[in-house]
Design a protein around this motif. Sequence first.
Motif, PDB file in Angstrom:
ATOM      1  N   ILE A  19       0.831  -1.202   0.000  1.00  0.00           N
ATOM      2  CA  ILE A  19       0.000   0.000   0.000  1.00  0.00           C
ATOM      3  C   ILE A  19       0.870   1.258   0.000  1.00  0.00           C
ATOM      4  N   ASP A  20       1.947   1.233   0.784  1.00  0.00           N
ATOM      5  CA  ASP A  20       2.821   2.404   0.880  1.00  0.00           C
ATOM      6  C   ASP A  20       3.744   2.557  -0.325  1.00  0.00           C
ATOM      7  N   GLY A  21       3.786   1.556  -1.199  1.00  0.00           N
ATOM      8  CA  GLY A  21       4.599   1.650  -2.401  1.00  0.00           C
ATOM      9  C   GLY A  21       6.042   1.263  -2.220  1.00  0.00           C
ATOM     10  N   THR A  22       6.367   0.570  -1.113  1.00  0.00           N
ATOM     11  CA  THR A  22       7.759   0.209  -0.863  1.00  0.00           C
ATOM     12  C   THR A  22       8.056  -1.263  -1.138  1.00  0.00           C
ATOM     13  N   ALA A  23       7.051  -2.058  -1.455  1.00  0.00           N
ATOM     14  CA  ALA A  23       7.260  -3.473  -1.759  1.00  0.00           C
ATOM     15  C   ALA A  23       7.772  -3.629  -3.195  1.00  0.00           C
ATOM     16  N   VAL A  31      -4.922  -3.652  -3.317  1.00  0.00           N
ATOM     17  CA  VAL A  31      -4.799  -4.675  -2.284  1.00  0.00           C
ATOM     18  C   VAL A  31      -6.178  -4.951  -1.710  1.00  0.00           C
ATOM     19  N   VAL A  32      -6.517  -6.232  -1.592  1.00  0.00           N
ATOM     20  CA  VAL A  32      -7.819  -6.646  -1.065  1.00  0.00           C
ATOM     21  C   VAL A  32      -7.595  -7.526   0.160  1.00  0.00           C
ATOM     22  N   ASP A  33      -7.995  -7.040   1.320  1.00  0.00           N
ATOM     23  CA  ASP A  33      -7.882  -7.806   2.568  1.00  0.00           C
ATOM     24  C   ASP A  33      -9.048  -8.782   2.640  1.00  0.00           C
ATOM     25  N   MET A  34      -8.736 -10.066   2.585  1.00  0.00           N
ATOM     26  CA  MET A  34      -9.766 -11.089   2.715  1.00  0.00           C
ATOM     27  C   MET A  34      -9.801 -11.686   4.119  1.00  0.00           C
ATOM     28  N   ALA A  35      -8.651 -11.794   4.786  1.00  0.00           N
ATOM     29  CA  ALA A  35      -8.624 -12.404   6.114  1.00  0.00           C
ATOM     30  C   ALA A  35      -7.335 -12.063   6.852  1.00  0.00           C
ATOM     31  N   LEU A  36      -6.931 -10.809   6.845  1.00  0.00           N
ATOM     32  CA  LEU A  36      -5.741 -10.427   7.591  1.00  0.00           C
ATOM     33  C   LEU A  36      -6.042 -10.457   9.087  1.00  0.00           C
ATOM     34  N   ASP A  37      -5.053 -10.854   9.877  1.00  0.00           N
ATOM     35  CA  ASP A  37      -5.229 -10.968  11.323  1.00  0.00           C
ATOM     36  C   ASP A  37      -4.740  -9.688  11.991  1.00  0.00           C
ATOM     37  N   CYS A  38      -5.497  -8.618  11.769  1.00  0.00           N
ATOM     38  CA  CYS A  38      -5.149  -7.328  12.366  1.00  0.00           C
ATOM     39  C   CYS A  38      -6.420  -6.511  12.539  1.00  0.00           C
ATOM     40  N   ASP A  39      -6.316  -5.441  13.303  1.00  0.00           N
ATOM     41  CA  ASP A  39      -7.432  -4.526  13.459  1.00  0.00           C
ATOM     42  C   ASP A  39      -7.686  -3.847  12.114  1.00  0.00           C
ATOM     43  N   PRO A  40      -8.924  -3.874  11.615  1.00  0.00           N
ATOM     44  CA  PRO A  40      -9.192  -3.227  10.318  1.00  0.00           C
ATOM     45  C   PRO A  40      -8.792  -1.757  10.280  1.00  0.00           C
ATOM     46  N   ALA A  41      -8.788  -1.102  11.432  1.00  0.00           N
ATOM     47  CA  ALA A  41      -8.442   0.315  11.475  1.00  0.00           C
ATOM     48  C   ALA A  41      -6.984   0.569  11.099  1.00  0.00           C
ATOM     49  N   GLU A  42      -6.158  -0.483  11.111  1.00  0.00           N
ATOM     50  CA  GLU A  42      -4.749  -0.317  10.758  1.00  0.00           C
ATOM     51  C   GLU A  42      -4.531  -0.110   9.266  1.00  0.00           C
ATOM     52  N   LEU A  43      -5.534  -0.402   8.456  1.00  0.00           N
ATOM     53  CA  LEU A  43      -5.401  -0.326   7.006  1.00  0.00           C
ATOM     54  C   LEU A  43      -6.504   0.564   6.435  1.00  0.00           C
ATOM     55  N   PRO A  44      -6.308   1.081   5.219  1.00  0.00           N
ATOM     56  CA  PRO A  44      -7.348   1.912   4.603  1.00  0.00           C
ATOM     57  C   PRO A  44      -8.666   1.158   4.455  1.00  0.00           C
ATOM     58  N   ALA A  45      -9.764   1.887   4.554  1.00  0.00           N
ATOM     59  CA  ALA A  45     -11.092   1.270   4.504  1.00  0.00           C
ATOM     60  C   ALA A  45     -11.329   0.546   3.192  1.00  0.00           C
ATOM     61  N   GLU A  46     -10.794   1.087   2.086  1.00  0.00           N
ATOM     62  CA  GLU A  46     -11.017   0.436   0.794  1.00  0.00           C
ATOM     63  C   GLU A  46     -10.276  -0.894   0.691  1.00  0.00           C
ATOM     64  N   VAL A  47      -9.247  -1.077   1.521  1.00  0.00           N
ATOM     65  CA  VAL A  47      -8.509  -2.347   1.539  1.00  0.00           C
ATOM     66  C   VAL A  47      -9.268  -3.403   2.331  1.00  0.00           C
ATOM     67  N   THR A  48      -9.844  -3.019   3.454  1.00  0.00           N
ATOM     68  CA  THR A  48     -10.503  -3.976   4.345  1.00  0.00           C
ATOM     69  C   THR A  48     -11.984  -4.161   4.045  1.00  0.00           C
ATOM     70  N   ALA A  49     -12.506  -3.488   3.046  1.00  0.00           N
ATOM     71  CA  ALA A  49     -13.950  -3.496   2.784  1.00  0.00           C
ATOM     72  C   ALA A  49     -14.518  -4.890   2.527  1.00  0.00           C
ATOM     73  N   HIS A  50     -13.688  -5.795   2.017  1.00  0.00           N
ATOM     74  CA  HIS A  50     -14.189  -7.128   1.640  1.00  0.00           C
ATOM     75  C   HIS A  50     -13.763  -8.229   2.623  1.00  0.00           C
ATOM     76  N   ARG A  51     -13.223  -7.855   3.770  1.00  0.00           N
ATOM     77  CA  ARG A  51     -12.726  -8.871   4.703  1.00  0.00           C
ATOM     78  C   ARG A  51     -13.852  -9.823   5.119  1.00  0.00           C
ATOM     79  N   VAL A  52     -13.541 -11.113   5.072  1.00  0.00           N
ATOM     80  CA  VAL A  52     -14.501 -12.148   5.454  1.00  0.00           C
ATOM     81  C   VAL A  52     -14.369 -12.499   6.934  1.00  0.00           C
ATOM     82  N   ARG A  53     -13.145 -12.580   7.410  1.00  0.00           N
ATOM     83  CA  ARG A  53     -12.900 -12.899   8.812  1.00  0.00           C
ATOM     84  C   ARG A  53     -11.479 -12.502   9.170  1.00  0.00           C
ATOM     85  N   ARG A  54     -11.135 -12.599  10.420  1.00  0.00           N
ATOM     86  CA  ARG A  54      -9.782 -12.266  10.871  1.00  0.00           C
ATOM     87  C   ARG A  54      -8.974 -13.558  10.969  1.00  0.00           C
TER      88      ARG A  54
END
Length: 373
Positions: A95-99, A114-137
């Motif tokens: 997301i930050d462009g350093t990878a 980037v699409v977060d499907m099941a990252l194990d983190c607080d959704p607030a740590e990432l942009p809302a458009e990234v975590t919008a489709h999360r299914v579970r943690r």
Amino acid sequence: MSGIEMDDFGALVERPDAGVRRESVERWRRLVKPAGGLGKAAGLADWLAAVQGQLPARPIERARVLVFAADHGVAVLGVSARPAGTASVLARAVIDGTAPVSVLARRYGAQVRVVDMALDCDPAELPAEVTAHRVRRGSGRLDIEDALTVEEAEQAFRTGMALADEEADSGTDLVLLGDISVGGTTPAAVLIAALCGTDASVVTGRGSGIDDLAWMRKCAAIRDGLRRARPVLGDQLALLAAVGGADFAAITGFLLQSAVRKLPVVLDGVVSAACALVAQRIAFRAPDWWVAGHASSEAGQDKALDRISLEPLLDQGIASGGGTGAVLALPLLQAAADLSAELPDEAEPVEPAGSEEPRAPEHPEHPDDTPEA
């Protein structure tokens, strides 16, 4: 019971235009001497023309890197060199462009999502458009429990389908598929071993760079996963729920719906190869819409690609994941498309042997050499 009619994909997925592909092959015979002079670039151009349904092929102008991200519960067994539940760190770098994938995408003019499907983190740590489709943690440990419920697998699968529709509707002309996870090569190996009928040791790779002890733990986890996978081999959604994860279900749904929408996709490493293998079981024509970007160091990828008859475009030892290998293949595809689009349809006139003086061209601008629109 799933509400998705998997059998429908078999009817909805058509093959790329075979007539256009034959015309493209014949066009190279006229334009390029010696025959086959452009090598594999011409073959890529034939594929692009077929999937686009036109000749010459259009230049690639709106490539998209789509990266699915998730954490896998099996990582707690020490099957990865990275700590369990830390895939969000890798996602943040993209997301930050350093990878690496971000650097290459900028260089080659591709947008990254980037699409977060099941990252194990607080959704607030990432942009809302990234975590919008999360299914579970995170996902369950595939060695002792299902990675997902069937309902979660269906939700993720439908998300992948919806993302394919979004990309097709927005004018994306090529998708470069990537994935980010901790522990993701373990479910990939389980799926490949189950669908190819091989032993765990044949598909167990080094993933993020594990040592021998971690490799043995990983191999044991894959064997345990295989025992849980085999009873549901006939139900692909149940298989993804049992030993896959939300990212795997989403990628599989994306690949199938992309084939329905005639949107070409470049696969990356072993995770996308495993999902492609599952998707092929659902719609046997779907692989005609994909190319394999590169050969990774994972043995399971070789098995999967061989089963779906795809040959990697590159073999550069890339193991960083995230779509890096797929993006490295983008210049090859861009070059193939440009050759098809810009080479004139009529070859330059050849002087007869023994001519004493060169003939002046009838018109200095060669109007007949203008490429087709």
